[in-house]
Design a protein around this motif. Sequence first.
Motif, short mmCIF file in Angstrom:
data_model
loop_
_atom_site.label_atom_id
_atom_site.label_comp_id
_atom_site.label_asym_id
_atom_site.label_seq_id
_atom_site.Cartn_x
_atom_site.Cartn_y
_atom_site.Cartn_z
N LEU A 133 -5.39 29.75 18.26
CA LEU A 133 -6.39 30.36 17.38
C LEU A 133 -6.11 30.08 15.90
O LEU A 133 -7.05 29.72 15.16
N TYR A 161 -7.20 26.62 15.26
CA TYR A 161 -8.67 26.53 15.21
C TYR A 161 -9.21 26.98 13.86
O TYR A 161 -10.11 26.34 13.30
N VAL A 180 -10.72 25.97 22.97
CA VAL A 180 -11.22 26.65 21.79
C VAL A 180 -11.70 25.67 20.72
O VAL A 180 -12.43 26.06 19.81
N THR A 203 -16.57 21.56 22.00
CA THR A 203 -17.79 21.93 22.71
C THR A 203 -18.54 20.72 23.24
O THR A 203 -19.41 20.86 24.08
#
Length: 305
Positions: free
Chosen positions: A149, A152, A240, A243
């Motif tokens: 995270l 990201y 994460v 896409t």
Amino acid sequence: MTLTATPAPPVPASRRHGRRAGRPAPRLLSHAVVNGVLIIAVLYTVMPVLWLLMAATKNMRDLFGTGGFVFGRTFALGDNLAHLFTAQDGIYLRWLGNTALYAVGGALIATTLCVAAGYAFDKLSFPFKEKIFGLILLGVLVPASATALPIYLLASKVGIVNTFWGVFLPSLVFPFGVYLARVFSAAYVPAEVIEATRVDGAGDLRTFLSVGFPMLRTAFVTIFLFQFTGIWNSFFLPLVMLTDQHLYPLNLGLYTWQTTSLNQGHPEDYLLAITGSLVAVVPLVIVFVTLQRYWKAGMTAGAVK
């Protein structure tokens, strides 16, 4: 006055033989325990791959109508492979190429950086060396899932989310590899050799490239195998970060097929995920079989003087 020594009483034969006869029992017991643990470890490692191999030979009817550790009534491995490589316009081959690029390129660059850094921490002197190395060791203690995270969020600031670089650049950081490289440098690169090259007028970079790096081939192969396997099996960071399906690695692509088979009523995708998982194991086996002889040769290079 003459003193005479009193001989010690003889030890009964039953006690002598009893001790000798009792010694092999713990040894046999320890061997049995060790062999039992090894057998369990082998089964734990081999059985999932064996199930995967047998499941990939089945069609949809045999997959749910036969036992897990038997081949399909109709040997459908060829049909499953053909369907795997042509499904969704050959998206699996794209995932395979992405994973190879992430793993091979990332592992090569990361291993080179780790070997250079480990050599520097071992053989060079610079300010705050041990404190910096301590920070690197702290990075070893942090699991990769905990950093996904923050990575990201940093990638979103830079603007590389959903790009190749968003997955590739984090794979270049491998703190455990730096630690291993320092350990190998201390064991395989004698300080006397480094001093001799400096006396001959070679600089630190020339010494590392000409003397240190060839002596650290074992470290290079070992760290490369660790990082290659880690990147090949990486899942949470791509999950994460990406896409776009055309940027997916294998693990994430197979996960999407499994998800669609369970949640969207596409059972054929489950068979695709099984066959794709079997194919995904093959490159790892090839890499380990190819590099293990260099690994063993380097491990025994200094054993005989």
